[in-house]
Design a protein around this motif. Structure first.
Motif, PDB file in Angstrom:
ATOM      1  N   ASP A 195      -6.924  -0.618   3.986  1.00  0.00           N
ATOM      2  CA  ASP A 195      -6.143  -1.474   3.089  1.00  0.00           C
ATOM      3  C   ASP A 195      -5.789  -0.710   1.803  1.00  0.00           C
ATOM      4  N   PHE A 196      -5.669  -1.455   0.700  1.00  0.00           N
ATOM      5  CA  PHE A 196      -5.265  -0.866  -0.587  1.00  0.00           C
ATOM      6  C   PHE A 196      -6.172   0.288  -1.030  1.00  0.00           C
ATOM      7  N   LEU A 197      -7.420   0.244  -0.566  1.00  0.00           N
ATOM      8  CA  LEU A 197      -8.388   1.215  -1.097  1.00  0.00           C
ATOM      9  C   LEU A 197      -8.094   2.657  -0.683  1.00  0.00           C
ATOM     10  N   VAL A 198      -7.193   2.841   0.302  1.00  0.00           N
ATOM     11  CA  VAL A 198      -6.827   4.240   0.626  1.00  0.00           C
ATOM     12  C   VAL A 198      -6.089   4.863  -0.568  1.00  0.00           C
ATOM     13  N   ASP A 199      -5.335   4.039  -1.294  1.00  0.00           N
ATOM     14  CA  ASP A 199      -4.619   4.567  -2.478  1.00  0.00           C
ATOM     15  C   ASP A 199      -5.609   4.945  -3.580  1.00  0.00           C
ATOM     16  N   VAL A 200      -6.687   4.175  -3.684  1.00  0.00           N
ATOM     17  CA  VAL A 200      -7.693   4.473  -4.719  1.00  0.00           C
ATOM     18  C   VAL A 200      -8.367   5.811  -4.383  1.00  0.00           C
TER      19      VAL A 200
ATOM     20  N   VAL B  67       0.889  -1.169   0.000  1.00  0.00           N
ATOM     21  CA  VAL B  67       0.000   0.000   0.000  1.00  0.00           C
ATOM     22  C   VAL B  67       0.929   1.221   0.000  1.00  0.00           C
ATOM     23  N   HIS B  68       0.769   2.109  -0.957  1.00  0.00           N
ATOM     24  CA  HIS B  68       1.718   3.221  -1.131  1.00  0.00           C
ATOM     25  C   HIS B  68       1.534   4.289  -0.053  1.00  0.00           C
ATOM     26  N   ARG B  69       0.328   4.658   0.220  1.00  0.00           N
ATOM     27  CA  ARG B  69      -0.080   5.611   1.264  1.00  0.00           C
ATOM     28  C   ARG B  69       0.349   7.064   1.043  1.00  0.00           C
ATOM     29  N   ASP B  70       0.939   7.369  -0.087  1.00  0.00           N
ATOM     30  CA  ASP B  70       1.231   8.791  -0.327  1.00  0.00           C
ATOM     31  C   ASP B  70       1.046   9.126  -1.802  1.00  0.00           C
ATOM     32  N   ILE B  71      -0.092   8.661  -2.336  1.00  0.00           N
ATOM     33  CA  ILE B  71      -0.420   8.964  -3.728  1.00  0.00           C
ATOM     34  C   ILE B  71      -0.824  10.437  -3.806  1.00  0.00           C
TER      35      ILE B  71
ATOM     36  N   LEU C 246       6.470   6.200   2.577  1.00  0.00           N
ATOM     37  CA  LEU C 246       5.392   5.918   3.533  1.00  0.00           C
ATOM     38  C   LEU C 246       4.680   4.604   3.188  1.00  0.00           C
ATOM     39  N   ALA C 247       5.245   3.868   2.242  1.00  0.00           N
ATOM     40  CA  ALA C 247       4.594   2.622   1.809  1.00  0.00           C
ATOM     41  C   ALA C 247       4.699   1.563   2.910  1.00  0.00           C
TER      42      ALA C 247
ATOM     43  N   VAL D  95      -2.085   6.909  10.806  1.00  0.00           N
ATOM     44  CA  VAL D  95      -2.391   7.960   9.833  1.00  0.00           C
ATOM     45  C   VAL D  95      -1.093   8.397   9.139  1.00  0.00           C
ATOM     46  N   PHE D  96      -1.024   8.145   7.857  1.00  0.00           N
ATOM     47  CA  PHE D  96       0.174   8.463   7.071  1.00  0.00           C
ATOM     48  C   PHE D  96      -0.246   9.129   5.772  1.00  0.00           C
ATOM     49  N   GLY D  97       0.599   9.982   5.272  1.00  0.00           N
ATOM     50  CA  GLY D  97       0.335  10.549   3.953  1.00  0.00           C
ATOM     51  C   GLY D  97       0.249  12.054   3.980  1.00  0.00           C
ATOM     52  N   THR D  98      -0.500  12.592   3.045  1.00  0.00           N
ATOM     53  CA  THR D  98      -0.621  14.042   2.879  1.00  0.00           C
ATOM     54  C   THR D  98      -2.103  14.374   3.012  1.00  0.00           C
ATOM     55  N   ALA D  99      -2.415  15.247   3.971  1.00  0.00           N
ATOM     56  CA  ALA D  99      -3.797  15.426   4.441  1.00  0.00           C
ATOM     57  C   ALA D  99      -4.879  15.476   3.353  1.00  0.00           C
ATOM     58  N   PRO D 100      -4.752  16.312   2.313  1.00  0.00           N
ATOM     59  CA  PRO D 100      -5.887  16.427   1.373  1.00  0.00           C
ATOM     60  C   PRO D 100      -6.193  15.142   0.613  1.00  0.00           C
TER      61      PRO D 100
END
Ligand SMILES: Nc1ncnc2c1ncn2[C@@H]1O[C@H](COP(=O)(O)OP(=O)(O)OP(=O)(O)O)[C@@H](O)[C@H]1O
Length: 474
Positions: free
Chosen positions: A211-216, A154-158, A180-181, A193-198
């Motif tokens: 899961d993976f769907l956060v990247d989607v 899961v990449h988590r910073d798309i 952040l993957a 909670v990881f990534g870039t807020a928006p």
């Protein structure tokens, strides 16, 4: 020391092997929060790569090195290399390939495929843009995401910053930055909670497990940004906490403005883009498409085999087409501004610290002495000339200019090259590597490529950075 290759094999370390024995370091291509990206030319083949150099030295409150390794940054960097290795173990043209990595002293070197420019830089300078271009872009983005998901990552910073243009004609969008993957566990969900807020998905912020769907969702947020020129959630206060609250509580609620409303002019062919964006931004996880399903959406699937002409004659364009193009161009300009606000400003102390250390390492580790001159190429010819006259001697970098002397002195007194670290292990075995999903990618042409901008100049100050720092929970 040693080279961990993308095939997950740790090469038998030759005593003298180090980054500099295999590569010649070149000009700076970009800067990140804890490092920088430079050109690296393989000595044996003269092939050009990019090398992401990450500094894991600990720093005190004044930005001075303490002489120790920052354990959490070290761990995060090792994880980044391990997951990027895994994503590269089965080649996919929509993911920037990690070629090889080294750990020497307190720096990590990730030698990777060299790309041409960032996603947004290219779009902003494109002479024309159509809904077909947009559909190609999301087709490419989803291919990268599908590949990463097939690798159980899961990449988590798309986000726009993490796509680069590369490939033979610089017409392939490639996913990068595995900082952040995370490996998706075989059972259960991910937390934190990881990534870039928006671009964060509601379920991540709810703490329900994800899961993976956060990247989607994040791809959907990028689509929204391109189609409407705004983030899906735009709370009155432009801060990370406010943004997360808005996403969490759907307040103010997510809207997809129709044609003629104040926010957006969405008409004709762009309606398909809106339907696609809606499907990705489903707040209900069970109703959200997977990346593999999303790529079958008519908006991205339909025209994926077509070639897009690089420059269109605007006079020949239909009025409706021209309106869509103008609308998209305006949205891209707005999106670029918003994205710039989010870019973490690289710390000058970190950048100077890395450069001072690199200068010493180039010489100490048998690198090309002339390489050290490249650090003087950014605005101070006197420094450069001085350096050329006084080629540094082994283990004694002789630097003439006062500014450089100050920097060198600081390196000696504060940074203290920390004890040697082991080469990062690839952290993978063959049974973890799933076969790649292979596509024949269509090319996206968006007009001539812009000149690369000065590496750090594109980053702007923001009142508050909306991005969580690497590895940190926000
Ligand atoms: N493979 C590459 N080829 C060419 N340029 C690159 C490559 N990778 C990164 N860059 C350039 O270097 C910049 C910094 O990249 P990096 O991944 O370190 O940045 P970042 O994502 O801002 O950093 P951070 O790790 O702090 O999130 C990018 O914005 C891009 O301009």
């Amino acid at each position: 020391m040693g080279c961990s290759t993308s095939k997950g094999v740790v090469a038998s370390p030759k005593a003298e092997q180090n980054f500099y024995s295999d590569y010649k370091l070149g000009k700076k291509l970009g800067e990140g929060a804890f490092g920088q990206v430079r050109l690296a030319t393989e000595r044996a083949t003269s092939v050009e790569f990019a090398v992401k150099i990450v500094d894991v030295r600990d720093r005190d409150d004044n930005g001075m090195c303490t002489g120790h390794v920052n354990k959490s940054r070290d761990k995060v960097t090792k994880a980044e290399i391990s997951l990027w290795n895994k994503a590269s173990s089965s080649k996919n043209q929509h993911v920037v390939q990690l070629h090889c990595s080294f750990a020497e002293k307190s720096l990590y070197y990730m030698v990777c495929e060299k790309c041409q420019c960032s996603f947004m830089d290219r779009l902003v300078e494109a002479e024309t843009m159509s809904d077909t271009d947009l559909s190609k872009i999301f087709n490419h983005m989803l291919r990268g995401v599908i590949h990463v998901h097939a690798m159980e990552i899961v990449h988590r910073d798309i986000k726009p910053d993490n796509f680069l243009w590369g490939g033979p004609n610089n017409e392939i969008l490639k996913l990068c930055d595995f900082g952040l993957a995370v490996q998706m566990p075989k059972q259960g969900k991910l937390t934190g909670v990881f990534g870039t807020a928006p671009y964060m998905a509601p379920e991540m912020l709810r703490g329900d497990g994800y899961d993976f769907l956060v990247d989607v969702w994040s791809v959907g947020a990028v689509a929204y940004l391109m189609v409407f020129g705004n983030f899906p959630y735009s709370p009155p206060e432009a801060s990370a906490p406010a943004m997360k609250e808005a996403i969490l509580h759907d307040s103010p609620p997510l809207e997809f403005p129709e044609a003629g409303t104040a926010q957006g002019v969405v008409s004709g062919s762009l309606k398909k883009a809106v339907t696609f964006t809606k499907a990705l931004l489903s707040r209900s996880v069970s109703q959200r498409l997977s990346a593999a399903e999303a790529i079958k959406d008519p908006f991205v699937a339909e025209r994926s085999g077509q070639q897009v002409s690089p420059v269109k004659e605007s006079a020949a364009a239909e009025p409706a087409e021209e309106a869509v193009a103008e609308n998209l161009r305006a949205n891209v300009r707005k999106a670029k501004k918003l994205t710039q606000k989010l870019s973490a400003k690289p710390s000058p102390t970190v950048q100077t610290g890395i450069e001072d250390l690199l200068k010493i390492l180039i010489v100490k580790t048998g690198g090309d002495r002339s390489s050290s001159n490249l650090f003087f190429s950014e605005g101070d010819n006197q420094d450069q000339e001085a350096e050329e006259e006084n080629q540094p001697m082994a283990a004694d970098v002789r630097i003439k200019s006062q500014g450089s002397m100050r920097r060198a002195a600081r390196t000696m007194t504060h940074s203290g090259v920390v004890s040697e670290m082991k080469s990062p292990s690839s952290g993978q075995s063959d049974d973890l590597i799933t076969p790649s999903i292979s596509f024949t990618a269509p090319l996206v042409s968006l007009g001539p490529a812009p000149k690369r901008r000065p590496s750090s100049g594109g980053k702007s100050d923001s009142e508050e950075q909306l991005r969580s720092t690497q590895g940190a929970q926000v």
